[in-house]
Scaffold this motif. Sequence first.
Motif, short mmCIF file in Angstrom:
data_model
loop_
_atom_site.label_atom_id
_atom_site.label_comp_id
_atom_site.label_asym_id
_atom_site.label_seq_id
_atom_site.Cartn_x
_atom_site.Cartn_y
_atom_site.Cartn_z
N LEU A 16 13.26 -68.63 -10.41
CA LEU A 16 12.40 -68.93 -9.28
C LEU A 16 11.20 -69.74 -9.75
CD1 LEU A 16 12.35 -65.49 -7.44
CD2 LEU A 16 14.06 -67.31 -7.33
N SER A 17 10.72 -70.60 -8.86
CA SER A 17 9.52 -71.39 -9.12
C SER A 17 8.46 -71.08 -8.07
CB SER A 17 9.85 -72.89 -9.08
OG SER A 17 10.78 -73.24 -10.07
N CYS A 18 7.22 -71.14 -8.49
CA CYS A 18 6.08 -70.93 -7.60
C CYS A 18 5.14 -72.10 -7.82
CB CYS A 18 5.40 -69.61 -7.95
SG CYS A 18 3.85 -69.32 -7.08
N ALA A 19 5.12 -73.01 -6.86
CA ALA A 19 4.32 -74.22 -6.98
C ALA A 19 2.99 -74.05 -6.26
CB ALA A 19 5.08 -75.40 -6.40
N ALA A 20 1.92 -74.33 -6.97
CA ALA A 20 0.58 -74.19 -6.40
C ALA A 20 0.05 -75.53 -5.94
CB ALA A 20 -0.37 -73.60 -7.45
N SER A 21 -0.64 -75.51 -4.81
CA SER A 21 -1.29 -76.73 -4.32
C SER A 21 -2.63 -76.36 -3.72
CB SER A 21 -0.41 -77.45 -3.29
OG SER A 21 -0.15 -76.60 -2.19
N GLY A 22 -3.58 -77.27 -3.84
CA GLY A 22 -4.89 -77.03 -3.26
C GLY A 22 -5.85 -76.26 -4.14
N THR A 39 -6.56 -75.05 -8.64
CA THR A 39 -6.16 -75.21 -10.03
C THR A 39 -5.61 -73.89 -10.55
OG1 THR A 39 -7.88 -76.86 -10.35
CG2 THR A 39 -6.90 -75.89 -12.32
N LEU A 40 -4.33 -73.90 -10.84
CA LEU A 40 -3.61 -72.68 -11.20
C LEU A 40 -4.21 -71.97 -12.40
CD1 LEU A 40 -0.96 -71.18 -10.32
CD2 LEU A 40 0.12 -72.38 -12.23
N GLU A 41 -4.70 -72.71 -13.38
CA GLU A 41 -5.10 -72.12 -14.66
C GLU A 41 -6.24 -71.11 -14.53
OE1 GLU A 41 -7.06 -74.69 -17.54
OE2 GLU A 41 -7.24 -76.21 -15.97
N TYR A 42 -6.94 -71.13 -13.40
CA TYR A 42 -8.08 -70.23 -13.22
C TYR A 42 -7.70 -68.89 -12.59
CZ TYR A 42 -10.72 -74.50 -14.11
OH TYR A 42 -11.21 -75.66 -14.67
N TYR A 43 -6.39 -68.70 -12.33
CA TYR A 43 -5.97 -67.52 -11.58
C TYR A 43 -4.83 -66.76 -12.26
CZ TYR A 43 -8.70 -69.50 -7.77
OH TYR A 43 -9.70 -70.00 -7.00
N ASP A 44 -4.83 -65.46 -12.04
CA ASP A 44 -3.63 -64.66 -12.32
C ASP A 44 -2.66 -64.89 -11.17
OD1 ASP A 44 -5.24 -61.57 -13.54
OD2 ASP A 44 -5.36 -63.66 -14.22
N ARG A 94 -4.54 -65.25 -16.53
CA ARG A 94 -5.02 -66.57 -16.89
C ARG A 94 -4.84 -66.86 -18.37
NH1 ARG A 94 -10.13 -64.90 -13.48
NH2 ARG A 94 -8.98 -62.96 -13.83
N ASP A 95 -4.90 -65.82 -19.19
CA ASP A 95 -4.75 -66.03 -20.63
C ASP A 95 -3.30 -65.94 -21.09
OD1 ASP A 95 -5.83 -62.73 -21.86
OD2 ASP A 95 -4.15 -63.35 -20.60
N GLY A 96 -2.38 -65.77 -20.14
CA GLY A 96 -0.96 -65.76 -20.48
C GLY A 96 -0.37 -64.38 -20.71
N THR A 97 -1.18 -63.35 -20.63
CA THR A 97 -0.65 -61.99 -20.77
C THR A 97 0.25 -61.68 -19.59
OG1 THR A 97 -2.67 -61.31 -21.92
CG2 THR A 97 -1.24 -59.57 -21.10
N THR A 98 1.38 -61.06 -19.86
CA THR A 98 2.33 -60.76 -18.78
C THR A 98 2.45 -59.26 -18.58
OG1 THR A 98 4.21 -60.79 -20.28
CG2 THR A 98 3.62 -62.87 -19.23
N TYR A 99 2.78 -58.90 -17.36
CA TYR A 99 2.92 -57.51 -16.96
C TYR A 99 4.16 -57.40 -16.09
CZ TYR A 99 -2.01 -57.70 -18.18
OH TYR A 99 -3.20 -57.91 -18.83
N ASP A 116 0.61 -74.46 -16.58
CA ASP A 116 -0.62 -74.84 -15.89
C ASP A 116 -0.74 -76.36 -15.73
OD1 ASP A 116 -2.60 -72.17 -17.42
OD2 ASP A 116 -1.41 -72.20 -15.58
N ALA A 117 -0.17 -77.10 -16.64
CA ALA A 117 -0.26 -78.56 -16.54
C ALA A 117 0.41 -79.07 -15.27
CB ALA A 117 0.38 -79.20 -17.77
N ASN A 118 1.45 -78.37 -14.84
CA ASN A 118 2.18 -78.78 -13.64
C ASN A 118 1.96 -77.84 -12.46
OD1 ASN A 118 3.75 -81.20 -14.52
ND2 ASN A 118 4.46 -79.74 -16.06
N ASN A 119 1.03 -76.90 -12.61
CA ASN A 119 0.68 -75.98 -11.52
C ASN A 119 1.88 -75.19 -11.01
OD1 ASN A 119 -2.08 -76.32 -11.37
ND2 ASN A 119 -2.09 -77.00 -9.25
N ILE A 120 2.69 -74.68 -11.94
CA ILE A 120 3.88 -73.93 -11.56
C ILE A 120 3.97 -72.63 -12.37
CG2 ILE A 120 6.42 -73.92 -11.43
CD1 ILE A 120 6.38 -76.90 -11.18
N VAL A 121 4.40 -71.58 -11.71
CA VAL A 121 4.73 -70.32 -12.38
C VAL A 121 6.20 -70.04 -12.13
CG1 VAL A 121 4.32 -67.83 -12.42
CG2 VAL A 121 2.40 -69.41 -12.20
N TYR A 122 6.88 -69.60 -13.16
CA TYR A 122 8.32 -69.35 -13.07
C TYR A 122 8.62 -67.86 -13.18
CZ TYR A 122 8.69 -74.35 -14.11
OH TYR A 122 8.58 -75.72 -14.09
#
Length: 119
Positions: A19-25, A27-32, A52-57, A72-78
């Motif tokens: 699955l992909s989660c695309a962010a718009s509007g 900046t993804l890197e500032y958020y969990d 934000r620091d890449g830790t996963t749960y 974060d470069a492409n504003n996507i979470v998988y």
Amino acid sequence: VQLQASGGGSVRPGGSLKLSCAASGFTLEYYDIGWFRQAPGKEREGISCVSRDGTTYAPQSVKGRFTISRDDANNIVYLQMKNLAPEDTAVYYCARGECHGPLSDFDSWGQGTQVTVSS
């Protein structure tokens, strides 16, 4: 501000989906970012979160089967899902919030993507 989940589909038990989660509007890197799912007649549940620091749960129910990652470069979470089972059937959503915070603090829910696991 929007998060849009995609990549769902129908698979057989034991199959995989990404699955992909695309962010718009924003900046993804500032958020969990969290992944959630809701099956018919059940409450929405959190299944993975990446800070934000890449830790996963992830809860025990999906550990070892689901892997969350962020680009974060492409504003996507998988969300890579493997060894899927019928009980994984649900609508999957992504949202932004705090990985250690309550569900109610997450926002920017998109429409979700349907995952169906059936033989």
